[in-house]
Design a protein around this motif. Structure first.
Motif, PDB file in Angstrom:
ATOM      1  N   LEU A   1      10.584  -1.084   1.136  1.00  0.00           N
ATOM      2  CA  LEU A   1       9.256  -0.515   0.933  1.00  0.00           C
ATOM      3  C   LEU A   1       9.411   0.898   0.390  1.00  0.00           C
ATOM      4  CD1 LEU A   1       7.669  -1.662   4.315  1.00  0.00           C
ATOM      5  CD2 LEU A   1       7.589  -2.829   2.106  1.00  0.00           C
ATOM      6  N   GLN A   2       8.817   1.137  -0.764  1.00  0.00           N
ATOM      7  CA  GLN A   2       8.973   2.420  -1.436  1.00  0.00           C
ATOM      8  C   GLN A   2       7.639   3.139  -1.543  1.00  0.00           C
ATOM      9  OE1 GLN A   2      10.687   1.080  -5.107  1.00  0.00           O
ATOM     10  NE2 GLN A   2      12.762   0.927  -4.262  1.00  0.00           N
ATOM     11  N   SER A   3       7.678   4.451  -1.623  1.00  0.00           N
ATOM     12  CA  SER A   3       6.462   5.245  -1.720  1.00  0.00           C
ATOM     13  C   SER A   3       5.790   5.021  -3.065  1.00  0.00           C
ATOM     14  CB  SER A   3       6.780   6.727  -1.537  1.00  0.00           C
ATOM     15  OG  SER A   3       5.601   7.507  -1.653  1.00  0.00           O
ATOM     16  N   ILE A   4       4.479   4.826  -3.046  1.00  0.00           N
ATOM     17  CA  ILE A   4       3.755   4.559  -4.287  1.00  0.00           C
ATOM     18  C   ILE A   4       3.407   5.838  -5.034  1.00  0.00           C
ATOM     19  CG2 ILE A   4       2.761   2.388  -3.469  1.00  0.00           C
ATOM     20  CD1 ILE A   4       0.199   3.947  -2.798  1.00  0.00           C
TER      21      ILE A   4
ATOM     22  N   PRO B   1      -7.386  -0.150  -0.460  1.00  0.00           N
ATOM     23  CA  PRO B   1      -6.129   0.174  -1.153  1.00  0.00           C
ATOM     24  C   PRO B   1      -5.642  -0.922  -2.093  1.00  0.00           C
ATOM     25  CG  PRO B   1      -5.618  -0.756   0.972  1.00  0.00           C
ATOM     26  CD  PRO B   1      -7.117  -0.867   0.812  1.00  0.00           C
ATOM     27  N   THR B   2      -6.509  -1.899  -2.397  1.00  0.00           N
ATOM     28  CA  THR B   2      -6.058  -3.067  -3.158  1.00  0.00           C
ATOM     29  C   THR B   2      -5.486  -2.693  -4.522  1.00  0.00           C
ATOM     30  OG1 THR B   2      -7.758  -4.399  -2.046  1.00  0.00           O
ATOM     31  CG2 THR B   2      -6.757  -5.332  -4.023  1.00  0.00           C
ATOM     32  N   HIS B   3      -5.996  -1.625  -5.140  1.00  0.00           N
ATOM     33  CA  HIS B   3      -5.516  -1.236  -6.466  1.00  0.00           C
ATOM     34  C   HIS B   3      -4.056  -0.781  -6.437  1.00  0.00           C
ATOM     35  CE1 HIS B   3      -7.240   2.347  -4.559  1.00  0.00           C
ATOM     36  NE2 HIS B   3      -6.436   3.090  -5.310  1.00  0.00           N
ATOM     37  N   TYR B   4      -3.501  -0.546  -5.234  1.00  0.00           N
ATOM     38  CA  TYR B   4      -2.085  -0.179  -5.131  1.00  0.00           C
ATOM     39  C   TYR B   4      -1.179  -1.397  -4.888  1.00  0.00           C
ATOM     40  CZ  TYR B   4      -3.126   4.832  -4.876  1.00  0.00           C
ATOM     41  OH  TYR B   4      -3.523   6.119  -5.158  1.00  0.00           O
ATOM     42  N   ALA B   5      -1.773  -2.570  -4.756  1.00  0.00           N
ATOM     43  CA  ALA B   5      -0.973  -3.752  -4.418  1.00  0.00           C
ATOM     44  C   ALA B   5       0.088  -4.045  -5.476  1.00  0.00           C
ATOM     45  CB  ALA B   5      -1.889  -4.960  -4.222  1.00  0.00           C
ATOM     46  N   ASP B   6      -0.276  -3.911  -6.753  1.00  0.00           N
ATOM     47  CA  ASP B   6       0.699  -4.152  -7.823  1.00  0.00           C
ATOM     48  C   ASP B   6       1.907  -3.237  -7.688  1.00  0.00           C
ATOM     49  OD1 ASP B   6      -0.040  -6.306  -9.320  1.00  0.00           O
ATOM     50  OD2 ASP B   6      -1.190  -5.169 -10.791  1.00  0.00           O
ATOM     51  N   ASP B   7       1.647  -1.944  -7.401  1.00  0.00           N
ATOM     52  CA  ASP B   7       2.751  -0.995  -7.250  1.00  0.00           C
ATOM     53  C   ASP B   7       3.624  -1.369  -6.054  1.00  0.00           C
ATOM     54  OD1 ASP B   7       1.926   0.488  -9.420  1.00  0.00           O
ATOM     55  OD2 ASP B   7       0.724   1.871  -8.222  1.00  0.00           O
ATOM     56  N   LEU B   8       2.991  -1.696  -4.949  1.00  0.00           N
ATOM     57  CA  LEU B   8       3.745  -2.068  -3.754  1.00  0.00           C
ATOM     58  C   LEU B   8       4.642  -3.262  -4.011  1.00  0.00           C
ATOM     59  CD1 LEU B   8       0.811  -1.701  -1.202  1.00  0.00           C
ATOM     60  CD2 LEU B   8       2.908  -0.354  -1.164  1.00  0.00           C
ATOM     61  N   ILE B   9       4.111  -4.255  -4.735  1.00  0.00           N
ATOM     62  CA  ILE B   9       4.871  -5.481  -4.983  1.00  0.00           C
ATOM     63  C   ILE B   9       5.959  -5.259  -6.032  1.00  0.00           C
ATOM     64  CG2 ILE B   9       4.703  -7.837  -5.885  1.00  0.00           C
ATOM     65  CD1 ILE B   9       1.913  -7.982  -4.598  1.00  0.00           C
ATOM     66  N   SER B  10       5.633  -4.557  -7.108  1.00  0.00           N
ATOM     67  CA  SER B  10       6.603  -4.377  -8.189  1.00  0.00           C
ATOM     68  C   SER B  10       7.778  -3.504  -7.771  1.00  0.00           C
ATOM     69  CB  SER B  10       5.912  -3.759  -9.411  1.00  0.00           C
ATOM     70  OG  SER B  10       5.419  -2.465  -9.110  1.00  0.00           O
ATOM     71  N   MET B  11       7.588  -2.663  -6.736  1.00  0.00           N
ATOM     72  CA  MET B  11       8.667  -1.781  -6.282  1.00  0.00           C
ATOM     73  C   MET B  11       9.647  -2.470  -5.339  1.00  0.00           C
ATOM     74  SD  MET B  11       6.728   1.820  -5.552  1.00  0.00           S
ATOM     75  CE  MET B  11       6.210   2.898  -6.889  1.00  0.00           C
TER      76      MET B  11
END
Length: 236
Positions: free
Chosen positions: A42-45, A129-139
Motif C-alpha cells: 500500500l503506497q501513499s497516493i 474517496p472513490t476518485h482515488y481508487a485507480d491510484d490505490l490499485i495501480s500502485m
C-alpha cells in the motif's frame, strides 16, 4: 453488493462503496473497500505527513493516517503490517505497509481488503474517496493470480446465487407467513363477538340444564377466548 470495477484496471475491485448501508453495518460506510489480497503493498497516493499510526484497533485494526498537502487525511485500515511512523514525511508512492484483515472485518477470502477513507481537514467529515481508487490499485505491486481470479469468480457467483435464493425463495415465504398471520388475526377480530356470544349461550344453556362443565374444559374455553381477545387487541 456487486463489486465495482474502477478506471481502466481489472486487477482489483471496489467491494463496498462509500455510503453503503450493508446489513452488517451500524452506520453508512465511511470509505471504500478494495479486495486486496493479504500482503499487497500500500503506497501513499500523494505527498504528506503521517498524522497517526494505530495498532490493533477494535474496528480498523492496524491503520495509517496520512495528512495530505490539500488538508485532507487519508486512512488506510486493516493493514497486516505498517512501515511508517507518526510524524514521518512521505512522498507520493512511498510504501506505507501491507494490506491485511486486522480489526473488525467481514467478507470473502478471510476478510482481506483495504478500507480507505478520506476526511476533510476543515470539517472533519468523511468525503467520497472513490476518485482515488485507480491510484490505490495501480500502485499495488501484484496482480491477481489465476487461482485468486478463479476464487473471486466463484465467490461472485456464489453471492449471486445466495441473493437469488433470498429474493425468490425466502422472501416470498416470509411474506406469505406474515400475510397469513395478519389474515388469521383479522379473522379472529372479525368473529370475536360471535365467539363470545356462542360460548356465553352454551355455558348458560348447560347451567340451566343442570349440567356441570368439567373445570378443565371451562378453563380451556375461557383461556382460548382470552387469548383470542389479546391477539385481536395486539393486532388492532
Amino acid at each position: 453488493m456487486e463489486a465495482v470495477t474502477v478506471g481502466n484496471t481489472m486487477k482489483f475491485k471496489i467491494t463496498s462503496e462509500f455510503g453503503a448501508k450493508e446489513s452488517f453495518r451500524n452506520n453508512p460506510h465511511t470509505g471504500i473497500d478494495i479486495n486486496f489480497p493479504n500482503g499487497t503493498e500500500l503506497q501513499s497516493i500523494a505527498d504528506g505527513v503521517v498524522e497517526n499510526v494505530v495498532y490493533n484497533h477494535d474496528s480498523i485494526g492496524n491503520a495509517v493516517f496520512v495528512k495530505f498537502s490539500d488538508d485532507t487525511t487519508g486512512i488506510y485500515a486493516h493493514m497486516s503490517s505498517i512501515s511508517v511512523e507518526k510524524g514521518q514525511l512521505i512522498q507520493k508512492g512511498d510504501l506505507l505497509g501491507l494490506s491485511g484483515n486486522t480489526g473488525n472485518v467481514v467478507g470473502q477470502n478471510g476478510g482481506y481488503h483495504l478500507h480507505f477513507a478520506l476526511k476533510d481537514g476543515s470539517t472533519g467529515e468523511y468525503i467520497n474517496p472513490t476518485h482515488y481508487a485507480d491510484d490505490l490499485i495501480s500502485m499495488t505491486n501484484k496482480d491477481m493470480g489465476i487461482g485468486e481470479k478463479l476464487l473471486q469468480g466463484y465467490n461472485d457467483f456464489a453471492d449471486k446465487v445466495i441473493e437469488s435464493e433470498v429474493n425468490f425463495i425466502l422472501k416470498p415465504i416470509g411474506e406469505a407467513i406474515a400475510n397469513g398471520t395478519n389474515e388469521l388475526l383479522t379473522m379472529f377480530t372479525l368473529y370475536l363477538p360471535d365467539m363470545f356470544m356462542i360460548v356465553t349461550v352454551l355455558t348458560g344453556l348447560l347451567i340451566c340444564l343442570g349440567i356441570k362443565l368439567p373445570k378443565t374444559l371451562t378453563f380451556y374455553t375461557f383461556g382460548l377466548v382470552g387469548a383470542v381477545a389479546w391477539l385481536a387487541n395486539a393486532n388492532s
